[in-house]
Design a protein around this motif. Sequence first.
Motif, mmCIF file in Angstrom:
data_model
loop_
_atom_site.group_PDB
_atom_site.id
_atom_site.type_symbol
_atom_site.label_atom_id
_atom_site.label_comp_id
_atom_site.label_asym_id
_atom_site.label_seq_id
_atom_site.Cartn_x
_atom_site.Cartn_y
_atom_site.Cartn_z
ATOM 1 N N ALA A 46 4.694 4.227 2.869
ATOM 2 C CA ALA A 46 4.158 3.012 2.261
ATOM 3 C C ALA A 46 4.312 1.842 3.217
ATOM 4 O O ALA A 46 5.202 1.835 4.079
ATOM 5 N N GLU A 91 4.717 8.352 -4.326
ATOM 6 C CA GLU A 91 3.915 7.691 -5.358
ATOM 7 C C GLU A 91 4.595 7.699 -6.727
ATOM 8 O O GLU A 91 4.202 6.941 -7.631
ATOM 9 N N LYS A 92 5.625 8.540 -6.896
ATOM 10 C CA LYS A 92 6.368 8.555 -8.148
ATOM 11 C C LYS A 92 7.563 7.597 -8.124
ATOM 12 O O LYS A 92 8.229 7.415 -9.140
ATOM 13 N N ARG A 102 5.253 1.640 -6.464
ATOM 14 C CA ARG A 102 3.839 1.382 -6.739
ATOM 15 C C ARG A 102 3.416 0.084 -6.047
ATOM 16 O O ARG A 102 4.255 -0.782 -5.745
ATOM 17 N N GLU A 103 2.145 -0.046 -5.810
ATOM 18 C CA GLU A 103 1.633 -1.246 -5.171
ATOM 19 C C GLU A 103 1.914 -2.477 -6.027
ATOM 20 O O GLU A 103 1.759 -2.449 -7.249
ATOM 21 N N ARG A 129 0.843 -1.205 0.000
ATOM 22 C CA ARG A 129 0.000 0.000 0.000
ATOM 23 C C ARG A 129 0.871 1.245 0.000
ATOM 24 O O ARG A 129 1.835 1.338 0.754
ATOM 25 N N VAL A 130 0.538 2.197 -0.861
ATOM 26 C CA VAL A 130 1.227 3.487 -0.912
ATOM 27 C C VAL A 130 0.268 4.549 -0.393
ATOM 28 O O VAL A 130 -0.901 4.606 -0.811
ATOM 29 N N GLN A 169 4.895 -3.774 -6.404
ATOM 30 C CA GLN A 169 6.294 -3.758 -6.812
ATOM 31 C C GLN A 169 7.183 -4.476 -5.788
ATOM 32 O O GLN A 169 6.923 -4.437 -4.584
#
Length: 506
Positions: free
Chosen positions: A66, A107-108, A111-112, A58-59, A114
Amino acid sequence: MLPFSDLVSVAAKQIIINASVSETRIALLEQDELINIHIERHNKQGIVGNVYLGKVIRVLPGMQSAFIDIGVGQAGFLYAKDALGAEAVFEEEEGDEPYPANKQPIEKLIREGQQIVVQVIKESYGSKGPRLTMGVAVPGRYLVLLPASSRTGVSRKIESEAERRRLRELVGSIREKNLGIIARTAAEKVGREQLQRDLRYLTELWEKLAARKNSGKSPNLLHMDYSIVTRVARDLYTDEVQRIVIDDEGGYQELIAFFKKIDASSSAKIELYRGDIPVFDIYGIELDIELALQARVDLPSGGFVVVDETEALTTFDINTGKYTGRKNPSETILQTNLEAVKTVATQIRLRDIGGIIVIDFIDMNSRADREKVYKALLHQLKPDKARTSILKISDIGLVQMTRKRTRESLEKTLTTICPACDGSGHQKSQATLAYELFRDVERIYHRTKTNRMQLRVREDIYRFIVTEEKGHLDHLQNKFSIRIELLATPWHDPAWEREPYQIVQG
């Protein structure tokens, strides 16, 4: 076996290790005074320093953090500043400049779903999961390897500018391309050959770790930090340490093998203890641990310090007690506060207190006296490896400070919430009492050579031993060829209000 006279001789610093089937305890002594204790129970091993291939579950853009699944039950917590590109590492070993924290939104960067390589930099605490970083650091005896960096640095605790320049040049000349290196405090006055040996060892370790990250799916443990025995020896040992005494053959061989890799000459200081008297009893460490769990600590002159550890912060309250002094009141207050400074600094390290700390010194009207006490506090906390931040003493005698927390305090480790007072006080946990019982069994056996013992224990301790530590009980019976009978006694029996267990011989 070491002669008793050799064991009790005074040394500048000594590391004393007691290893049993269930727990390992490591004490650091300075001039025979206990200043640091590390305890790890084998059913709850620490994970700080471990490297994992984790999965982003989760982010949280709103919190710039995260949650990462690393396979340890609780999800790990990754702050944006510790995400890709950051070089967070053990703070007490930072170089000349602070490590650059990541500035991009999390978020950049991830990612979920990953898979990312992360390292644990703080144990889980209460409901909080372990804190993670993507800036992996591999510590050795003298150096810290930063695989994702190309910078070099020197520990801030090395104060000599000439020595800092020497190390900076030396580290820069031996490092390989695309690998960052920090010279640890232990590297002071160390030559090129020893540093190169440490670097080769760390580079080989990283290459093995890097190869494993492509060989499995997350979550996956890529690298487990050393056992507590080797880890503490690596991080606590300096040239000032005169001896390392350990009472376990396996741990002794582990230490010998480790020091032969990184500092062969120091292996001569490692001594295996085989005496009948428990090694912590020889040095009086058991009593020091008991005192470290007390709320009140007496000062030499008659004053005392009251320690109150809560979830939010820890307070130290200084009192003059019976000490009235022989001169004017301000000198009495100053003398008590200066005595308290050493005690408070020692107790912070010994109890491993982290987070917010407030010290309530006795009010001093003189600004010069407040400055003396403040400088004394800075001096006493200087040897502490944990990062501290200390504010000036206020007009009413309060000092506010913070200390980096990486694991539970001694009180959290050894005690549990008391069921009678529902959390307003503490009592020793079932595990702590069970291990004390096992050590008492060994003491009695060595003293009496009896072949039979009956252990009458409180029923909650009985349940703990039967369900969690039956192997330890069997180990004692096999080790000493004795028959041990374990009996449970009801908690509410008045005879057990003060004594949680009794040992009957024969």
